[in-house]
Design a protein around this motif. Structure first.
Motif, PDB file in Angstrom:
ATOM      1  N   GLN A 186       0.828  -1.204   0.000  1.00 37.94           N
ATOM      2  CA  GLN A 186       0.000   0.000   0.000  1.00 37.94           C
ATOM      3  C   GLN A 186       0.868   1.262   0.000  1.00 37.94           C
ATOM      4  O   GLN A 186       0.349   2.381  -0.050  1.00 37.94           O
ATOM      5  CB  GLN A 186      -0.909   0.010   1.237  1.00 37.94           C
ATOM      6  N   ALA A 187       2.178   1.073   0.068  1.00 41.34           N
ATOM      7  CA  ALA A 187       3.093   2.223   0.087  1.00 41.34           C
ATOM      8  C   ALA A 187       3.075   2.933  -1.266  1.00 41.34           C
ATOM      9  O   ALA A 187       2.845   2.308  -2.309  1.00 41.34           O
ATOM     10  CB  ALA A 187       4.507   1.752   0.410  1.00 41.34           C
ATOM     11  N   PRO A 188       3.314   4.236  -1.283  1.00 43.92           N
ATOM     12  CA  PRO A 188       3.328   4.965  -2.553  1.00 43.92           C
ATOM     13  C   PRO A 188       4.460   4.498  -3.466  1.00 43.92           C
ATOM     14  O   PRO A 188       5.535   4.101  -3.000  1.00 43.92           O
ATOM     15  CB  PRO A 188       3.556   6.424  -2.123  1.00 43.92           C
ATOM     16  N   VAL A 189       4.198   4.577  -4.752  1.00 41.02           N
ATOM     17  CA  VAL A 189       5.222   4.340  -5.770  1.00 41.02           C
ATOM     18  C   VAL A 189       5.269   5.596  -6.640  1.00 41.02           C
ATOM     19  O   VAL A 189       4.275   5.971  -7.264  1.00 41.02           O
ATOM     20  CB  VAL A 189       4.893   3.106  -6.639  1.00 41.02           C
ATOM     21  N   ILE A 190       6.416   6.257  -6.654  1.00 40.70           N
ATOM     22  CA  ILE A 190       6.536   7.553  -7.317  1.00 40.70           C
ATOM     23  C   ILE A 190       7.305   7.403  -8.623  1.00 40.70           C
ATOM     24  O   ILE A 190       8.341   6.740  -8.681  1.00 40.70           O
ATOM     25  CB  ILE A 190       7.236   8.573  -6.390  1.00 40.70           C
ATOM     26  N   PHE A 191       6.787   8.029  -9.677  1.00 41.74           N
ATOM     27  CA  PHE A 191       7.462   8.046 -10.972  1.00 41.74           C
ATOM     28  C   PHE A 191       8.348   9.285 -11.048  1.00 41.74           C
ATOM     29  O   PHE A 191       7.939  10.369 -10.640  1.00 41.74           O
ATOM     30  CB  PHE A 191       6.455   8.057 -12.122  1.00 41.74           C
TER      31      PHE A 191
END
Length: 326
Positions: free
Chosen positions: A79-84
């Motif tokens: 559920q952790a953010p994944v940043i581009f």
């Protein structure tokens, strides 16, 4: 030069500090996105590719809990953010993230997103898109990945333009990578227009304001100094272009360095003037570190040479703005 020499024994060194230099609005936004995500959600926060091309910045974020990956298959179900990253990604990447139910945050620079939208608009109007850029650079990979295979033709040189074989010469448009040499790009665009007079151009130049401004400052300073230092990472396109601009502007000794520890002091023994700039992903603390290193060896006098004022600001990605407002 003996670093322990007394102040009286130090030779004078006139440092001309280019302005603007260093962080641009897109880089500030991308770094802030990672830091805000860490504050709001706590570590880990996953980041696909280096958020910006600077090892010092990346290592600092890693110490705070950012986890950098090359591809999404390295990210666990989480559920952790994944940043581009600021460079942008092919459309397949957010598609993959959505398919896995990942919480994706897009930190693509808005000026890169502008190029993506231009390319897609031209394609929808039936045009083949010519992209001026460097093969393999993440921004180029991301821009080409906005459209189906074959819809974008990449050119890196004037010679590439001569070899272009588009399916319909009357239905062409061009876009460019945002971090290119202004002068090199002008030559390539002139070649495109000469060979394909009907080619559609961007409504506004794609090379970003920060790239242009930093190159203009270097063009002013480089002919006035014995040596030029560009603070930035080797994999930073805009930093590499600043070094090339300095060389073309007449500075015989131009080097790209990340930290003061990278300086080859044997090259700088006889200089009496030095220009310093920084790529758009290089933090000011590294510029200060390098000036301090020269001050240990020289009687340094610093003058700022300014060619433009920058006041551009980009807000955080919407997901993070919404969370910050809660």
């Amino acid at each position: 030069m003996n670093a322990a020499a007394s102040p009286a024994a130090k030779p004078r060194l006139d440092v001309r500090l280019c302005a603007p230099r260093g962080f641009c609005a897109g880089v500030v936004r991308a770094i802030d996105a990672v830091e805000q995500a860490l504050r709001v959600f706590g570590p880990p926060v996953y980041v696909r590719h280096e958020i910006v091309h600077n090892k010092y910045v990346v290592e600092g974020l890693r110490r705070k809990g950012a986890v950098f990956v090359d591809e999404l298959d390295e990210v666990p179900d989480t559920q952790a953010p994944v940043i581009f990253s600021a460079h942008g990604v092919p459309k397949s990447v957010p598609g993959e993230a959505a398919g896995r139910g990942l919480f994706a945050i897009d930190a693509t620079c808005p000026l890169v997103t502008k190029v993506h939208r231009e390319a897609e608009l031209h394609w929808r109007r039936g045009r083949t898109v010519v992209l001026v850029g460097h093969a393999g650079h993440p921004e180029v990979v991301g821009t080409m990945g906005q459209l189906p295979a074959g819809a974008v033709l990449l050119v890196e040189t004037v010679e590439d333009v001569a070899r272009l074989a588009p399916p319909d010469e009357a239905a062409l448009a061009y876009v460019t990578q945002t971090t290119l040499s202004v002068d090199d790009t002008r030559e390539i665009v002139d070649a495109l227009r000469a060979r394909f007079p009907a080619i559609a151009a961007p409504h506004k130049e794609d090379i970003c304001y920060a790239t242009t401004n930093r190159q203009e400052a270097v063009k002013k300073v480089a002919p006035q100094v014995d040596a030029m230092l560009v603070v930035g990472s080797p994999n930073s396109s805009n930093s590499q272009r600043l070094k090339e601009v300095a060389e073309r502007a007449g500075c015989g000794l131009s080097r790209l360095v990340l930290r003061a520890s990278d300086i080859d002091w044997a090259l700088f023994g006889d200089i009496r003037s030095l220009g310093i700039t920084a790529g758009a992903s290089a933090p000011e603390v590294l510029v200060e570190e390098i000036i301090d290193a020269f001050a240990e060896r020289y009687d340094v006098r610093v003058e700022t040479v300014s060619t433009a004022d920058e006041s551009v600001f980009f807000p955080l990605p919407r997901d993070l703005r919404d969370k910050a407002a809660e």
